[in-house]
Design an enzyme around this catalytic site. Sequence first.
Site, PDB file in Angstrom:
ATOM      1  N   GLY A 156      14.020   5.778   4.569  1.00 28.79           N
ATOM      2  CA  GLY A 156      12.656   5.285   4.768  1.00 28.79           C
ATOM      3  C   GLY A 156      11.847   6.157   5.704  1.00 28.79           C
ATOM      4  O   GLY A 156      12.386   6.915   6.508  1.00 28.79           O
ATOM      5  N   VAL A 157      10.529   6.043   5.585  1.00 27.62           N
ATOM      6  CA  VAL A 157       9.660   6.930   6.355  1.00 27.62           C
ATOM      7  C   VAL A 157       8.335   6.264   6.752  1.00 27.62           C
ATOM      8  O   VAL A 157       7.537   6.840   7.469  1.00 27.62           O
ATOM      9  CB  VAL A 157       9.427   8.232   5.550  1.00 27.62           C
TER      10      VAL A 157
ATOM     11  N   GLY B  62       0.803  -1.208   0.000  1.00 27.75           N
ATOM     12  CA  GLY B  62       0.000   0.000   0.000  1.00 27.75           C
ATOM     13  C   GLY B  62       0.838   1.261   0.000  1.00 27.75           C
ATOM     14  O   GLY B  62       0.392   2.333  -0.402  1.00 27.75           O
ATOM     15  N   GLN B  63       2.071   1.118   0.454  1.00 28.71           N
ATOM     16  CA  GLN B  63       2.933   2.293   0.629  1.00 28.71           C
ATOM     17  C   GLN B  63       3.342   2.934  -0.687  1.00 28.71           C
ATOM     18  O   GLN B  63       3.750   4.084  -0.735  1.00 28.71           O
ATOM     19  CB  GLN B  63       4.150   1.905   1.471  1.00 28.71           C
TER      20      GLN B  63
ATOM     21  N   GLU C  79       7.207   3.980   8.858  1.00 28.03           N
ATOM     22  CA  GLU C  79       6.774   3.789  10.240  1.00 28.03           C
ATOM     23  C   GLU C  79       6.747   5.083  11.032  1.00 28.03           C
ATOM     24  O   GLU C  79       5.965   5.239  11.968  1.00 28.03           O
ATOM     25  CB  GLU C  79       7.752   2.841  10.961  1.00 28.03           C
TER      26      GLU C  79
ATOM     27  N   ALA D 212      10.564  -2.426   8.507  1.00 29.96           N
ATOM     28  CA  ALA D 212      11.636  -1.565   9.016  1.00 29.96           C
ATOM     29  C   ALA D 212      11.829  -0.283   8.214  1.00 29.96           C
ATOM     30  O   ALA D 212      12.856   0.364   8.334  1.00 29.96           O
ATOM     31  CB  ALA D 212      12.959  -2.348   9.085  1.00 29.96           C
ATOM     32  N   SER D 213      10.845   0.083   7.411  1.00 29.61           N
ATOM     33  CA  SER D 213      10.974   1.265   6.550  1.00 29.61           C
ATOM     34  C   SER D 213      12.270   1.217   5.766  1.00 29.61           C
ATOM     35  O   SER D 213      12.934   2.223   5.572  1.00 29.61           O
ATOM     36  CB  SER D 213      10.940   2.559   7.378  1.00 29.61           C
TER      37      SER D 213
END
Lengths: 161, 792, 295
Positions: free
Chosen positions: B736-737, B487-488, B739, B527-528
Site C-alpha cells: 500500500g501507498v 478516490g484512490q 498514506e 491503513a493503506s
Amino acid sequence: MKKKITFLLNSETRSIEVESGDILLDVLRDKLGIKTPKIGCDMGDCGSCTVMLDGKTVKSCLVLALEVEGQEVTTLEGLMKDGMTPLQQTFHDFNSFQCGFCTPGMVLSATELINKNPKPNRKEIQEALSGNLCRCTGYIPIIEAVEDLIGKGKGEGKEKG
Amino acid sequence: MTNYKYIGKSAARVDGIAKISGAARFVDDLDFGPNLLFAAIVESSVAHAIIEKIDASEAEKMVGVVKVVTGKDFPYRFGLYMHDRYILAQDRVRFVGEQVAAVIARDPKTAKKAAKLVDVKYKELSPILNIEEALKEKSVLIHPELKDYTHVPWFFPKANTNVAHLRKVRKGDTNKAFQEADFVFEDTYTVPRYAHCAIEVHGAIGLFDHSGRLTVWTASQSPHTQRHLFAEALAPLGLSHKDVRVITPYVGGGFGGKAGVSMEILGAALATAVKGNPVKILWSRAQEFYNTYQRQGLTAKIKLSCKKDGTITAIQNNLFWDAGAYVEYGANVVNAAGLSATGPYRIPNIEINSYCIYTNLPPGGPYRGFGYSEFLFGLESQINEAAKKIKMDPVEFRKKNAIRSGDKLSYGASMNQSGLAEAIEKAAEAIEWGKDEKSNDPQKAIGKGFSLFWKAPAMPPNASSTAFLKFNEDASLNILVSGMEIGQGYQTVMAQIAAEVLTVPPEKIRIENPDTDRNPYEWQTVASHVTWGCGNAVKRAAEDAREQIFDLIERALDKDRDSLFLKDEMVMSKKEPGFKLPLKNFVIAGIGKDDGTFRGGPIVGRGMFMPEFASALSDPETSQGGKPNVHYTVGASAIKIEIDKETGKIKIPKVVLAVDVGKALNPDLIKGQVTGGLLQGIATVLYEDMRFDEKGKLLNPNFADYKIPTAMDIPDEIVSILVEVPQPDGPFGARGVGEHTMIPAAPIIANAVEDALGIRIKSMPITAEKIVLELKKQGLFEQTKEEYIDNK
Amino acid sequence: MSILQDFDYFKPTTIEFAIDLISNNKNATILAGGTDLIVNLKEGTATPEIVVDIKSLKDLKKIEFKDNCLIIGALVTFTDLLESVVIKEKFPLVWEVSKTVASVGIRNRATMVGNICSAVPCLDSGPLLCVYEADVNVRSSKGKRKIPIKDWFLGNKKTALKHGELVTHISIPFPNQKTGGCYVRLGRYCGEDLAQVNVALLAFANNAYRIAFGAVAPTPLRANKIESFLNGKKINDHLIEQAKELIPDEISPITDIRATKEYRMHMAKVMFERGIKTAVERLNGDGLEYGESLV
C-alpha cells in the site's frame, strides 16, 4: 412566504413553489432532483455547488431560489445533453478526479473558463479553478487536462482502454 | 520479469465515467421519499461539564417535531478499540460541540429551529485543554470510569489518570548509550491538530423498519466495521448482526475521517426511536470540523545520540498525544506511532513512550498517515540537526543509518524487504542534492530538505478481506468486495487484478459499492491496506474461479487439467493448440453434453485473506515479542523551496517522492496518490492549523479560516518515483501507498527552511509569519536586510 | 441549508419602489450579489423582515465614464469590472483590485457596492476607493446624497448609510494627471483569503502620493503622515526607509486568528515598500504588469 418561480433549467422551463428562505442549491437537489451540484460547505467557500446562471458560474449555496426567476440555470446534467463534452472526456483521460465529489463543479468552472478564454495560460487556469476545492488530486491532473484540451499540454493525453 | 497484460498498466478508472458524468451518487444524493425525517443535534456549548437538566418541552411543542431524544434513551458505550464513547452524552459533556440531544422533525428547518429551543443546564468543570494540564498530579479526570472500559488487549490504560493508553517500547540500554555517545541531541517538537477536509461532509440515513431490520446508509470507509459497531452498541434493543445492514455509496473523500464510526451512530440510533421512518442526519461543514475525528496534536521530546562517524546509537522518544475527549479509535494511532517512532532507522538502543492523553478537545482519530506524519516531523528534523552538527551530509547520514531488510525492528520482529536505499538514491538525484543553488533575487533564499519515511498498516492482527466474483452470461464480471472507492482507485485496481488472472479486460468488470447484506466482509478501507489485503482476496477469488473452470473443462470435456490456461477470455490448452473455448460459452450456461444434459453452472469465485502471521501480543513493558505490523512501505522525499526572506513566504519549485510500492499495479493511480498526498501534506506544514480559544472552542471550523490548498497553491513540479522491490505476500508483489505520500511533508520543508535560512522551526505549521518572527527573534532579519542593501 | 429566519422577498422594478420598501420597513435589507448577505442569513447574523432584491434595477448595472468620472453602479460585479475596457485602460488599479477578490464564482455575483456596504475591515475595495477619493452616491425619498469615501466607513461593518437610503453607485474622479497604481494584499496562501493587510497606492506624475491601508484598523485608512512626508519628493530607497518608520503611527493592527499584530505591522512595511516602488515604476511605464502579486 411561498412564491412560484419559473426559470429555465437545463433548457427546460420549470415552475416550482418555493419559500423566501429556500436556497437554489437545496431546491435543485431536493425539489427538482438535480443532484450534481453538491453540498460541501454551504457558505460559498468550496465550489462543489457550482452551477451556471445565465452562463456564468455561481455558488448555488449563496443564491436564493427566488433570485433565479426568469433566468437560465445550467448544471452538469444540462451540459451533457449530447453526451460527455470534450472537456469531460479529457478529464476522464487524465484522471482529473479521485473521489469525484468536486468534479461537477470543477467541470463547470473549467467550461466557463474556456468559453470565455479559449487559450488560457497555466496561471489563468489555476485562477479560474481556485474557487473549486479538491482535496484528492492535488489539482495538477485537472490543470493538465485543461491544457491538453486547448492544445497546450505536454502531449501526455493518453488513450485509455 | 513476468509480462502482465493488465497489471502495471495505467488502466482507465472503472469509476471514471460515473464520476465525470455526475452519475455517481453520494449518500446525500439518495432519495428516501416524503416520509423522510431530519435530525438536528443539540450540542454542548462548554468543554467540560456535568449535565444537570435537559428541558425539551418547548421543542416538543413545535409543529413538525416528531421526537426529541437524549442520552438517557441510549445509555450504551461503544467504540472501535476501546468502549469510551456514547451515542449521546450521558451525565457529562467532554468537548464543545458534543452531541447532547437530537431533535427529529419533518423537515430540516423545523429540526434546526427546535434544536435551538432545547434548554440544557450545565454545571461546568474545569476544562483540560492541553497535555500539561491533563498530566498534572491532581488533574481533573475526564473519564473517571476509565478503569472499567473494555478495550483491545494491546492497550494499557492508567486508571485514575487522564492517560488512556501508554505504549512502551524498550530495546538495549539507552542510558548507557547516551553516556557513551560522542554526541547527544535533545529537543521538543510540536504538531497541532488538523482536519481531514474531505469535500463531502459526513452523513447518515437510518431506517428501522417494523420487521426489526435496521438499514443505515452512510458516507463511510468502513461499512462492515460500522455494521459491527451498530449491532454491538444497539444489541440491548434486540438487534443482531444479521438485522443490521449498512449501505455505502460513493464516498466524497475520506483521508481516515470516515473510518470507524463517528456521527453515523446517530443515524443508526435515531432510526430506532422513530420506527418505520427513515431519518437523515447530515453534518454541516462546521460540525465536520469539530465533531468528527481530528488529527491529534503531538508534543514529541526526542533525544538522539550518535558516534563521530555518524552511527546513531540510541533514541529516546517521548510522544505526548493530545487525543481528545474520546479515544476509542485514536488510542490506536498512539499505539501505532509508538511502535514505529524510530522511523526507518537501525537503532540499537530504544526507549519510546507514546502517551494517549484525554483532553477536553474534540476526539482525535485516524487521519491519512495514522500518527506517522506527526512523529516524523520531530524525528526527521532532529536527524537533520544531528547530521549538520557532526558536519555530515544529511543524506549520507540517513543512508548510513537507514534500516535494511532483515534488520531487527524496535519490537524485535524483522524488517521486510525494501527498496529504501534505492529510494534515497533516486530522490537525492532528482532534487540534485549537493548542488548549491542561489536565487538571482537577493531577497530570496533557496533551500533543500530531505527525509525518509515509512509506515505499516495499523490494524488488528486478524483484519481480513473477502471477495466474491460472479461471472455473467457474456463472461463479464461483477465483483463483490467491501473495500471503499474513496478516490484512490481501489475498484480499478481490484478489476485489474481479476483481469490479470481471468484474462477478462477491466472494462468488462463492474464493482459496485458495498452493501453489507450482499458484499462479503472487509475490515475497513484504511491503513493503506486494501490494495494488499483485499487485492489478495480478489486474486484468490479469481484463482478460485479459474480453478473451477479448469475442473469443469476436465470433467465435462475430458481435457488434461494441467495443460489448461486462460487467454483472451478463452480456455486453451498447451497440449491442444486448436482448443479454444470462450468463457462466455459456459460460465453461466455450463457445458452441454451430447445427451442434452449440462455440466457445471454459474461460476462464482470466493477469496479471503487474513495475515495469519500477525500478533499484537507482546510484553507491555518493552513491546518485545509480537509481530504487530505486517510490513512497512518505505521511501524518501526531497524538496527545493524558495523563501522570500522579507515576507517568509515559501514557494516550491520542485518536490520529489520516491516510494517502494512493491509492484505498481496502476502507475497513474499511484502518481495520483503522490500528487494529492504531497499537496495535502504540504498544506499542513505551511498554513493549515486548528485553533481553539481558551475555553476549548474551535475558532476556525470553516474554509474561510481553515485554509486548504487551491489550484493556485501547488508546487511547480512534483516528481513521483516508484521503486519496486516486491512484497512477497502482496498481490503481484504490491504493497500500500495511500498514506505515505503525505507523511514526509513536514520534515522536508522544515529541513529546507533550515537549509535556506539557518533557523530551525520546531512547531507546525511553518507559516510565513512564523519564519519572519523567528528571523527577527534571532536578529537575523536585520542582518539579511543589510546584506540585501549591501548587495545592491 | 435553508435560512431559518422568515422574511418577505421583493424584487422592485423601479428605484422609487425600492426606496419605498426600505424606508417603510425598519428591518429591510438590500440584496445585490448576496455573497455576504446569504452567508449572514444562514448564520443568523442578519435577520431582516424584508429582503429587497435590486437586480431588476437595470440602471444600477452601469459602468460609465463621463465628465472625467467613473461610475460604478450598485449592480456592477467584480467580473463586470474585470471585463470592462474602460477599467482596464483608465483605471488599471481598479482592475488589479477586482482580480484579487475571492474567486470567479464569487466575482460573478459580488458587487463593489456590496463590498463597501458590508464594510468589513479587510475589504478589498476600501483602500482602493480611499486613494481615488471616490464618492458613494446614495438615494432616499428625500433625494440624493454624495458621501466622500473618507466619511463612509464608520467602524467594523458600520457605514454612513442611513435608514431609507440606497447606494446607487460609486463615482471615481479620473486623476487629472498620469498615475501609477499598485494594490498589495496579504493572504495566508495564494488562494482566496481575507486580507490580513492590504494597501493601495497611487503615485502621481507630480510626485504626489496617495496611500491607504486596510485590515490594520476597524476601517480602511489613508496614510496621511506618509503622504505628506513623501509629497513633492522623488521616491528613493532612503526615502522609503524613512517613510516606513511612520507606518506604526498610521495603523493599529490587531492579533487575531489570521495573523499577529507583529507580522501585520512588519508586512505593512514590506508591502508599502514594494507597492510604492511598483506604483512609481508603473507611472514611468515599466514595472510589473497589473495583476501580478508582490507578496
